[in-house]
Write a protein that holds these residues in place. Structure first.
Motif, PDB file in Angstrom:
ATOM      1  N   LEU A  44      20.669 133.498 -74.442  1.00 54.70           N
ATOM      2  CA  LEU A  44      19.653 134.164 -75.269  1.00 54.70           C
ATOM      3  C   LEU A  44      20.268 135.150 -76.260  1.00 54.70           C
ATOM      4  O   LEU A  44      19.654 135.476 -77.263  1.00 54.70           O
ATOM      5  CB  LEU A  44      18.642 134.890 -74.383  1.00 54.70           C
ATOM      6  N   TYR A  45      21.485 135.627 -75.970  1.00 48.31           N
ATOM      7  CA  TYR A  45      22.122 136.554 -76.907  1.00 48.31           C
ATOM      8  C   TYR A  45      22.342 135.903 -78.272  1.00 48.31           C
ATOM      9  O   TYR A  45      22.482 136.592 -79.269  1.00 48.31           O
ATOM     10  CB  TYR A  45      23.474 137.049 -76.367  1.00 48.31           C
ATOM     11  N   PHE A  76      20.314 134.641 -80.049  1.00 51.50           N
ATOM     12  CA  PHE A  76      19.201 134.928 -80.951  1.00 51.50           C
ATOM     13  C   PHE A  76      19.209 136.355 -81.482  1.00 51.50           C
ATOM     14  O   PHE A  76      18.332 136.733 -82.241  1.00 51.50           O
ATOM     15  CB  PHE A  76      17.871 134.671 -80.234  1.00 51.50           C
ATOM     16  N   THR A  77      20.187 137.183 -81.058  1.00 51.13           N
ATOM     17  CA  THR A  77      20.152 138.565 -81.525  1.00 51.13           C
ATOM     18  C   THR A  77      20.612 138.683 -82.976  1.00 51.13           C
ATOM     19  O   THR A  77      20.057 139.460 -83.728  1.00 51.13           O
ATOM     20  CB  THR A  77      21.035 139.475 -80.652  1.00 51.13           C
ATOM     21  N   ILE A 107      16.955 140.134 -69.985  1.00 49.34           N
ATOM     22  CA  ILE A 107      17.244 139.815 -71.382  1.00 49.34           C
ATOM     23  C   ILE A 107      16.056 139.091 -72.017  1.00 49.34           C
ATOM     24  O   ILE A 107      15.686 139.369 -73.160  1.00 49.34           O
ATOM     25  CB  ILE A 107      18.573 139.019 -71.489  1.00 49.34           C
ATOM     26  N   PHE A 165      13.470 140.392 -75.409  1.00 43.74           N
ATOM     27  CA  PHE A 165      12.926 139.684 -76.569  1.00 43.74           C
ATOM     28  C   PHE A 165      11.407 139.702 -76.560  1.00 43.74           C
ATOM     29  O   PHE A 165      10.766 139.932 -77.589  1.00 43.74           O
ATOM     30  CB  PHE A 165      13.425 138.238 -76.594  1.00 43.74           C
TER      31      PHE A 165
END
Lengths: 282, 333
Positions: A235-236, A238-239, B136, B140
């Motif tokens: 998911l990182y 998408f940062t 995490i 988001f």
């Protein structure tokens, strides 16, 4: 029932269900809004309100993009490998240690129990400054076996669940096996370990959830994301460049939540009882 | 001659060793060593060794790489006089308040769902599920949730709030910490609730039945039967929420990154170590935090040792006695 009692009863039931509906709405709102956005096209996301339902519930292109860009195929494979070894290791070592601590009287038994308990007071993430140095000197940075070893270590809750469980298994089972010529290893592996099944399921659930969701340490110790990405660290991706393209981000988030949801629906009862057992440690 | 002798003694040593290994005592020692060495080794390498090293580092002015200088207690003094640190400790109060709200809500819904409810397991499941979402992913979700004009603002507009009157949830310093605390309540309330339901369910069912026969109302049942029997787990959770608030980390880390006055003690320490590379000062912070946690834990042990010694059995006995008294009183009237 008198009329007064009846009105009181109706009022109470109404309050009950209204408050349940309110909390349910709050509990699912963030997730539902994420799902809604994950099904919107880029134009739709830009032009409609976030809570407006998508035109089509079969628009899956966001999911495909998120899956590819965040390298989620590899992420799921890595997380699966990590889960298998971490669960295997922490359950085996936890059960073995608990066996010794609950069945053998020796000097230092109490000391070892306390060492494990005391370790839970050390704030985990805080020590990563020095754990990082140790991992580095062991050559464990950016390796699966290093991360797995770290995740296996010091799982106090499972040790305590196993100790509790052993204390409820009668000692006479061990004794009669020993008299029949069984070795201690035989007693543990052939007789006691199969009896531990409920405790093993509890530990698998607790440890499984925390390992699947772990992101801080995997981000720190598995920095080479092109090779060692996990489901949570994927998911990182998408940062940075994605900024505010929430239609892709939401799709990615939903993909990572989905396995947890499926497991939860399939094994609700075990998860609840696992948590309850895990909480009354010590 | 000498040669034969040594092999003979070697033989006996080996022989003795084998004999000892086959004996009960030998077997015991072997299995103890083989079963305990790995977990103990892991404990030492990943918990105690880092802890001791941190203790050492806290007396140095140092970075990860390069020379270090012994400075005594300067790091500790710096931390304790740092304005930012004091501010972050104030944030602990927000998180503490949040966890009390969380416990109260959990208790309310646990009591409700312990009795027959239509769709009970559905409600239980939906309230609990946020606990299984990773930090995490939550980061988001809530950045999206709180964005101006997005989810929260839309829902509030349904309730006739005007957008101009609403604050920027993550930017406005008056509300941003509360917004972050709310995410933590959202995540952990269901888990607390499940624990409480477990505790309530373990109370003898007959107690409720005899109480309802006596016409005891719900509040009475809650006050005199449910609350006493789950007192231990409630108090334990209250104390744990103190240490939890002291080490609050996840919400600001994943949602705001600690900007605009949302940096908790733990996050400050993380940034000190990894962004500013002030390893010594970060270590001192970690040890101060450890000291606080240790104090709370000792307090907890003392409370449980001397504060109250009720076991579940005592409570049920007490309650039965009390019910009997009540019944006798009503009889007199």
């Amino acid at each position: 029932m008198t009329i007064k009692q009846r009105t009181f009863y109706i009022l109470r039931t109404a309050i009950k269900y209204v408050s349940l509906l309110i909390i349910t709405f709050i509990s699912i709102l963030p997730t539902v809004s994420t799902v809604i956005t994950a099904f919107k096209t880029k134009e739709e996301y830009g032009s409609t309100n976030v809570m407006t339902l998508p035109k089509s519930w079969t628009y899956l292109s966001n999911f495909v993009t998120a899956w590819k860009d965040a390298n989620m195929g590899l992420a799921f494979r890595n997380t699966f490998i990590i889960l298998v070894f971490v669960l295997l290791g922490s359950i085996m070592f936890g059960a073995m240690l608990a066996y010794i601590l609950s069945r053998f009287k020796f000097k230092g038994n109490e000391l070892i129990r306390n060492l494990f308990l005391f370790a839970t007071l050390i704030p985990g993430i805080a020590t990563q400054v020095t754990v990082y140095q140790i991992m580095h000197s062991l050559g464990f940075i950016n390796t699966m076996h290093g991360y797995i070893t770290l995740m296996m270590g010091t799982d106090v809750i499972s040790i305590y669940i196993f100790i509790q469980f052993f204390e409820n298994i009668s000692l006479s089972i061990d004794e009669s096996a020993i008299i029949d010529g069984c070795t201690y290893y035989g007693v543990f592996f052939k007789i006691l370990f199969p009896l531990l099944k409920p405790a093993i399921i509890t530990c698998m659930i607790l440890k499984g959830v925390s390992t699947y969701n772990e992101y801080y340490m995997s981000n720190l110790y598995l920095q080479n994301k092109s090779k060692f990405v996990t489901v949570s660290t994927s998911l990182y991706t998408f940062t940075g460049p994605y900024g505010n393209q929430y239609n892709y981000i939401c799709a990615g988030v939903i993909i990572t939540i989905l396995p947890a949801l499926i497991i939860f629906i399939l094994s609700q009862k075990q998860i609840y009882s696992g948590l309850t057992q895990g909480a009354v440690k010590g | 001659m000498g040669k034969i002798n040594t092999t003979a003694t070697k033989g006996t040593i080996l022989h003795r060793l084998l004999k000892w290994l086959r004996s009960g005592k030998g077997q015991r020692t072997v299995i103890m060593i083989s079963f305990m060495s790995i977990p103990l080794l892991l404990l030492i390498i990943f918990a105690y060794l880092p802890f001791l090293k941190m203790f050492e580092f806290s007396f140095y002015n140092m970075k990860y790489i390069g020379e270090r200088k012994f400075i005594g207690f300067d790091n500790y003094r710096d931390v304790l006089t740092d304005k930012e640190v004091m501010n972050s400790l104030k944030l602990t109060l927000y998180y503490l308040l949040g966890s009390f709200v969380q416990l109260a809500l959990a208790l309310y819904y646990a009591t409700m769902l312990s009795f027959k409810t239509k769709g009970g397991s559905f409600f239980k499941g939906t309230i609990f599920f946020p606990y299984l979402i990773s930090g995490i992913a939550m980061g988001f979700m809530f950045r999206f949730f709180y964005t101006r004009g997005f989810v929260l603002d839309t829902v509030l507009s349904w309730l006739r709030f005007e957008l101009e009157n609403l604050p920027y949830w993550l930017r406005d310093k008056n509300v941003n910490n509360m917004a972050l605390v709310a995410t933590s309540v959202w995540k952990f309330m269901g888990q607390n609730m499940v624990l409480f339901i477990g505790a309530i369910m373990s109370v003898d069912r007959e107690l409720y039945e005899s109480a309802s026969l006596d016409g005891a109302n719900r509040w009475y049942q809650f006050r005199y039967i449910i609350l006493p029997s789950i007192k231990t787990i409630v108090i334990l959770n209250m104390i744990l929420s103190i240490t939890g608030s002291l080490s609050a980390f996840e919400p600001p880390y994943v949602i705001t990154g600690g900007t605009r006055g949302t940096s908790t003690f733990f996050l400050l320490m993380h940034n000190m170590a990894h962004r500013h590379q002030k390893v010594g000062k970060a270590s001192a912070m970690a040890l101060i935090l450890f000291g606080l946690i240790l104090m709370v834990t000792i307090g907890q042990k003392l409370i449980f040792k001397y504060g109250f010694t009720d076991s579940n059995e005592d409570i049920s006995q007490k309650t039965t006695r009390m019910l009997r008294k009540q019944r006798a009183k009503e009889g007199k009237q």
